[in-house]
Design a protein around this motif. Structure first.
Motif, PDB file in Angstrom:
ATOM      1  N   LEU A   3       0.831  -1.206   0.000  1.00 47.69           N
ATOM      2  CA  LEU A   3       0.000   0.000   0.000  1.00 47.69           C
ATOM      3  C   LEU A   3       0.863   1.252   0.000  1.00 47.69           C
ATOM      4  O   LEU A   3       0.578   2.202  -0.725  1.00 47.69           O
ATOM      5  CB  LEU A   3      -0.918   0.008   1.230  1.00 47.69           C
ATOM      6  N   GLU A   4       1.898   1.266   0.830  1.00 50.12           N
ATOM      7  CA  GLU A   4       2.802   2.421   0.861  1.00 50.12           C
ATOM      8  C   GLU A   4       3.401   2.662  -0.523  1.00 50.12           C
ATOM      9  O   GLU A   4       3.409   3.790  -1.022  1.00 50.12           O
ATOM     10  CB  GLU A   4       3.919   2.202   1.884  1.00 50.12           C
ATOM     11  N   ASP A   5       3.874   1.592  -1.160  1.00 45.76           N
ATOM     12  CA  ASP A   5       4.464   1.733  -2.495  1.00 45.76           C
ATOM     13  C   ASP A   5       3.447   2.261  -3.498  1.00 45.76           C
ATOM     14  O   ASP A   5       3.769   3.120  -4.324  1.00 45.76           O
ATOM     15  CB  ASP A   5       5.024   0.394  -2.982  1.00 45.76           C
ATOM     16  N   LEU A   6       2.219   1.756  -3.435  1.00 45.51           N
ATOM     17  CA  LEU A   6       1.195   2.210  -4.371  1.00 45.51           C
ATOM     18  C   LEU A   6       0.838   3.673  -4.129  1.00 45.51           C
ATOM     19  O   LEU A   6       0.635   4.431  -5.076  1.00 45.51           O
ATOM     20  CB  LEU A   6      -0.057   1.327  -4.274  1.00 45.51           C
ATOM     21  N   LEU A   7       0.786   4.096  -2.873  1.00 46.01           N
ATOM     22  CA  LEU A   7       0.511   5.508  -2.572  1.00 46.01           C
ATOM     23  C   LEU A   7       1.623   6.404  -3.123  1.00 46.01           C
ATOM     24  O   LEU A   7       1.354   7.495  -3.634  1.00 46.01           O
ATOM     25  CB  LEU A   7       0.359   5.724  -1.069  1.00 46.01           C
ATOM     26  N   ILE A   8       2.850   5.931  -3.047  1.00 46.24           N
ATOM     27  CA  ILE A   8       3.973   6.698  -3.578  1.00 46.24           C
ATOM     28  C   ILE A   8       3.874   6.787  -5.100  1.00 46.24           C
ATOM     29  O   ILE A   8       4.116   7.844  -5.692  1.00 46.24           O
ATOM     30  CB  ILE A   8       5.318   6.063  -3.152  1.00 46.24           C
ATOM     31  N   ASP A   9       3.490   5.690  -5.752  1.00 47.51           N
ATOM     32  CA  ASP A   9       3.491   5.612  -7.215  1.00 47.51           C
ATOM     33  C   ASP A   9       2.210   6.091  -7.884  1.00 47.51           C
ATOM     34  O   ASP A   9       2.209   6.300  -9.092  1.00 47.51           O
ATOM     35  CB  ASP A   9       3.725   4.163  -7.665  1.00 47.51           C
ATOM     36  N   HIS A  10       1.121   6.211  -7.141  1.00 40.51           N
ATOM     37  CA  HIS A  10      -0.171   6.459  -7.779  1.00 40.51           C
ATOM     38  C   HIS A  10      -0.834   7.714  -7.199  1.00 40.51           C
ATOM     39  O   HIS A  10      -1.563   7.642  -6.204  1.00 40.51           O
ATOM     40  CB  HIS A  10      -1.077   5.241  -7.559  1.00 40.51           C
ATOM     41  N   PRO A  11      -0.601   8.882  -7.796  1.00 38.67           N
ATOM     42  CA  PRO A  11      -1.189  10.117  -7.272  1.00 38.67           C
ATOM     43  C   PRO A  11      -2.716  10.081  -7.210  1.00 38.67           C
ATOM     44  O   PRO A  11      -3.322  10.681  -6.330  1.00 38.67           O
ATOM     45  CB  PRO A  11      -0.717  11.198  -8.243  1.00 38.67           C
ATOM     46  N   GLY A  12      -3.347   9.340  -8.132  1.00 40.06           N
ATOM     47  CA  GLY A  12      -4.806   9.238  -8.117  1.00 40.06           C
ATOM     48  C   GLY A  12      -5.316   8.550  -6.860  1.00 40.06           C
ATOM     49  O   GLY A  12      -6.366   8.908  -6.326  1.00 40.06           O
ATOM     50  N   LEU A  13      -4.566   7.561  -6.376  1.00 44.59           N
ATOM     51  CA  LEU A  13      -4.952   6.883  -5.135  1.00 44.59           C
ATOM     52  C   LEU A  13      -4.800   7.832  -3.949  1.00 44.59           C
ATOM     53  O   LEU A  13      -5.662   7.869  -3.073  1.00 44.59           O
ATOM     54  CB  LEU A  13      -4.123   5.617  -4.921  1.00 44.59           C
ATOM     55  N   CYS A  14      -3.714   8.603  -3.943  1.00 47.25           N
ATOM     56  CA  CYS A  14      -3.536   9.603  -2.873  1.00 47.25           C
ATOM     57  C   CYS A  14      -4.709  10.572  -2.857  1.00 47.25           C
ATOM     58  O   CYS A  14      -5.246  10.900  -1.787  1.00 47.25           O
ATOM     59  CB  CYS A  14      -2.234  10.374  -3.064  1.00 47.25           C
ATOM     60  N   GLU A  15      -5.104  11.024  -4.028  1.00 41.87           N
ATOM     61  CA  GLU A  15      -6.221  11.962  -4.123  1.00 41.87           C
ATOM     62  C   GLU A  15      -7.504  11.325  -3.606  1.00 41.87           C
ATOM     63  O   GLU A  15      -8.256  11.943  -2.852  1.00 41.87           O
ATOM     64  CB  GLU A  15      -6.389  12.394  -5.580  1.00 41.87           C
ATOM     65  N   TRP A  16      -7.768  10.062  -3.969  1.00 39.55           N
ATOM     66  CA  TRP A  16      -8.972   9.364  -3.516  1.00 39.55           C
ATOM     67  C   TRP A  16      -8.966   9.192  -1.993  1.00 39.55           C
ATOM     68  O   TRP A  16     -10.007   9.284  -1.353  1.00 39.55           O
ATOM     69  CB  TRP A  16      -9.094   8.006  -4.208  1.00 39.55           C
ATOM     70  N   CYS A  17      -7.785   8.963  -1.447  1.00 41.93           N
ATOM     71  CA  CYS A  17      -7.669   8.780   0.010  1.00 41.93           C
ATOM     72  C   CYS A  17      -7.724  10.102   0.771  1.00 41.93           C
ATOM     73  O   CYS A  17      -7.808  10.117   1.987  1.00 41.93           O
ATOM     74  CB  CYS A  17      -6.372   8.051   0.350  1.00 41.93           C
ATOM     75  N   GLY A  18      -7.669  11.211   0.050  1.00 40.07           N
ATOM     76  CA  GLY A  18      -7.696  12.516   0.706  1.00 40.07           C
ATOM     77  C   GLY A  18      -6.328  12.969   1.171  1.00 40.07           C
ATOM     78  O   GLY A  18      -6.208  13.803   2.064  1.00 40.07           O
ATOM     79  N   LEU A  19      -5.288  12.430   0.560  1.00 41.29           N
ATOM     80  CA  LEU A  19      -3.918  12.815   0.897  1.00 41.29           C
ATOM     81  C   LEU A  19      -3.423  13.838  -0.111  1.00 41.29           C
ATOM     82  O   LEU A  19      -3.742  13.756  -1.290  1.00 41.29           O
ATOM     83  CB  LEU A  19      -3.002  11.589   0.872  1.00 41.29           C
TER      84      LEU A  19
END
Length: 152
Positions: A77-93
């Motif tokens: 999950l940490e790696d995906l958050l680093i690599d995927h800005p869309g996931l960060c945006e969905w998570c509210g980060l």
């Protein structure tokens, strides 16, 4: 005139189509209201105050949901958050911050849920809310996780 601030991911590829993961997360957003779950869990987690600022509870819940949907462990999950800005945006980060929550922070959040006897709270909430829409989650990899049921 009011302007909406664009995220780095929308600036990076402004005309790109949404990825399968982003489409899935958007559909989950339509079907699942995370606020009752956050309200239920919030008394057990620290809020902003003095000292180190905790990650927002809604963001941590969404990170765990992403882990359920994609069958990922905290490190993945940490790696995906680093690599995927869309996931960060969905998570509210905010993907302009120095880093997302690390794997130990994610694992500590999951351990705290387990210590409270609430390790099934997030998966149960997700399943219940999706079933209200006659949807069933079939977890998979980041390539093809799917929701089965009627269109939203």
């Amino acid at each position: 005139m009011i302007y909406e601030q664009l995220s780095f991911s929308s600036l990076r590829w402004p005309a790109a189509r949404l990825s399968n993961l982003q489409l899935l997360l958007d559909r989950i957003d339509l079907a699942v209201d995370f606020s009752p779950l956050a309200d239920e869990l919030s008394p057990h987690f620290p809020g902003p105050g003095r000292g180190r600022r905790p990650w927002p509870l809604n963001a941590m819940i969404r990170i765990v949901v992403a882990g359920i949907v994609l069958k990922l462990n905290p490190r993945q999950l940490e790696d995906l958050l680093i690599d995927h800005p869309g996931l960060c945006e969905w998570c509210g980060l905010d993907d302009s911050q120095p880093r997302p929550p690390d794997s130990e922070t994610i694992a500590a959040f999951i351990r705290k849920l387990a210590k409270m006897g609430r390790e099934d709270a997030i998966p149960a909430h997700l399943t219940r809310q999706l079933s209200d829409w006659n949807l069933r989650l079939v977890p998979g990899s980041s390539i093809e996780p799917r929701l089965h049921g009627r269109e939203l």
